[in-house]
Design an enzyme around this catalytic site. Structure first.
Site, PDB file in Angstrom:
ATOM      1  CE  LYS A  11      38.677  30.559  45.159  1.00 45.40           C
ATOM      2  NZ  LYS A  11      38.756  30.267  43.786  1.00 45.40           N
ATOM      3  CG  ASP A 141      41.489  33.288  46.188  1.00 45.86           C
ATOM      4  OD1 ASP A 141      40.691  34.242  46.139  1.00 45.86           O
ATOM      5  OD2 ASP A 141      41.723  32.542  45.222  1.00 45.86           O
TER       6      ASP A 141
HETATM    7  O1  C5P Z   1      46.641  37.322  44.691  1.00 41.38           O
HETATM    8  P1  C5P Z   1      47.087  36.173  43.891  1.00 41.38           P
HETATM    9  O2  C5P Z   1      48.576  35.933  43.978  1.00 41.38           O
HETATM   10  O3  C5P Z   1      46.326  34.919  44.141  1.00 41.38           O
HETATM   11  O4  C5P Z   1      46.788  36.560  42.370  1.00 41.38           O
HETATM   12  C1  C5P Z   1      47.340  35.872  41.296  1.00 41.38           C
HETATM   13  C2  C5P Z   1      47.299  36.755  40.061  1.00 41.38           C
HETATM   14  O5  C5P Z   1      45.955  36.947  39.635  1.00 41.38           O
HETATM   15  C3  C5P Z   1      47.851  38.150  40.255  1.00 41.38           C
HETATM   16  O6  C5P Z   1      49.230  38.179  40.027  1.00 41.38           O
HETATM   17  C4  C5P Z   1      47.093  38.949  39.222  1.00 41.38           C
HETATM   18  O7  C5P Z   1      47.684  38.788  37.954  1.00 41.38           O
HETATM   19  C5  C5P Z   1      45.728  38.274  39.174  1.00 41.38           C
HETATM   20  N1  C5P Z   1      44.720  38.931  40.034  1.00 41.38           N
HETATM   21  C6  C5P Z   1      44.184  40.140  39.655  1.00 41.38           C
HETATM   22  N2  C5P Z   1      43.265  40.746  40.466  1.00 41.38           N
HETATM   23  C7  C5P Z   1      42.858  40.168  41.612  1.00 41.38           C
HETATM   24  C8  C5P Z   1      43.394  38.924  42.012  1.00 41.38           C
HETATM   25  C9  C5P Z   1      44.316  38.320  41.192  1.00 41.38           C
HETATM   26  O8  C5P Z   1      44.529  40.700  38.608  1.00 41.38           O
HETATM   27  N3  C5P Z   1      41.967  40.787  42.364  1.00 41.38           N
END
Ligand code: C5P
Length: 315
Positions: A11, A141
């Site tokens: 994406k 995601d």
């Molecule tokens: O959800 P995911 O594991 O992909 O997110 C990776 C990191 O990105 C999280 O640990 C966080 O630090 C940051 N993040 C965030 N807010 C979001 C998505 C991701 O702070 N909405």
């Protein structure tokens, strides 16, 4: 069937606005996510053992329990213990084409494919929203990657409102192979530098997320107006990633100066940069010009286009 092969598309973010903090430590976002025709292939095979095994020959992809693909399979085994004891474990092979740690949701899309594949393998009959709910516990995601296409994503990124899909928007994509940006670092740095501007109250956050649904970028997408879409590209994380990675900044400037480029932006937390161009032919020309200007083999370049789907069974 004892095995499935799935297509797991990458994406890009056509829009990424950070609107505030969440009690769970994540950020409240307003995004537009878009699937592109650059995919990994995930092969899932029922192994008749009790093990989950991950295979991948890409040097940057771990094959242990830290891989999101492993976590997705372990989640399915925990959630559906009867199916796990009936069908046994799985062997999962990742055929990697999506650049790694690039802001293209490669890992999330692979995990989404495992959820879809194991649902099929174990005849669970889960709905898309049930799969999305499972996906949300793996990463922000992952829910989008299941259905793909074009969608508004709010909350942590897991609350989806599908939009009429944009297929055949032509894209040139670039990523330095050896450059990786840590997503937690990008969000943490953004919070340190711009956190004072965050909307603080929950009503304000909800109002911003809801207003986003009728903004110019969404209108441009609904009208399929490529030029307006290209002009409205936005990514707040550029404010912290570009100054820290001058190579990425230069790449973005180079894209912006090319004739035929309608708009350019970093995707997600980077460091991949994409440009919207008028046609596939124009995309090839832009790719060749970038290659001439940066003859560094570390720079990967792709000419691709937007697509309407997320995870699907390989033909
Ligand atoms: O959800 P995911 O594991 O992909 O997110 C990776 C990191 O990105 C999280 O640990 C966080 O630090 C940051 N993040 C965030 N807010 C979001 C998505 C991701 O702070 N909405």
């Amino acid at each position: 069937m004892r095995s499935y092969s799935l297509i797991a598309p990458a994406k890009i973010n056509l829009y990424l606005e950070i609107i505030g903090s969440r009690p769970d430590g994540y950020h409240e976002l307003a995004m537009i996510l878009q699937s592109i025709d650059l995919s990994d292939q995930i092969d899932i095979h029922a192994s008749s053992t009790e093990n989950i095994r991950v295979y991948c020959d890409h040097p940057q992809v771990p094959i242990d329990q830290s891989n999101l693909v492993y976590k997705a399979a372990a989640l399915m085994a925990r959630e559906f213990p009867k199916a796990f004891s009936n069908f046994g474990g799985v062997d999962i092979t990742i055929k990697k084409h999506i650049p790694v740690a690039a802001g293209l949701a490669g890992g999330s899309s692979n995990a989404a494919a495992v959820l879809v594949g194991m649902d099929l393998l174990w005849n669970l009959g889960l709905t898309q929203s049930e799969l999305e709910e499972l996906g949300a516990s793996l990463g922000s995601d992952v829910p989008f990657c299941i259905g793909g296409g074009t969608a508004i994503a709010t909350g942590r990124g897991e609350q989806l409102s599908p939009l009429q899909s944009l297929d055949n928007l032509h894209i040139v994509l670039a990523k330095y192979r050896s450059l990786e940006v840590s997503t937690p670092w990008a969000y943490k740095t953004y919070r340190q530098q711009f956190g004072v501007n965050y909307i603080q109250d929950s009503e304000g956050l909800a109002a911003r997320a809801s207003a986003f649904h009728s903004e110019d970028m969404v209108k441009a997408i609904l009208n399929k107006n490529t030029e307006n879409i290209a002009q409205k590209l936005h990514n707040d994380l550029e404010k912290v990633v570009l100054p820290a990675y001058p190579q990425v900044w230069q790449l973005r400037e180079l894209f912006a100066s090319q004739p035929g480029v309608l708009g350019t932006m970093m995707s997600g937390s980077g460091p991949s940069v994409f440009a919207i161009v008028e046609s596939q032919n124009q995309g090839q020309i832009v790719k060749e010009r970038i290659r001439e200007a940066i003859p560094d083999e570390d720079l990967e370049l792709f000419v691709t286009h937007t697509i309407k789907h997320g995870i699907k069974i390989a033909q």
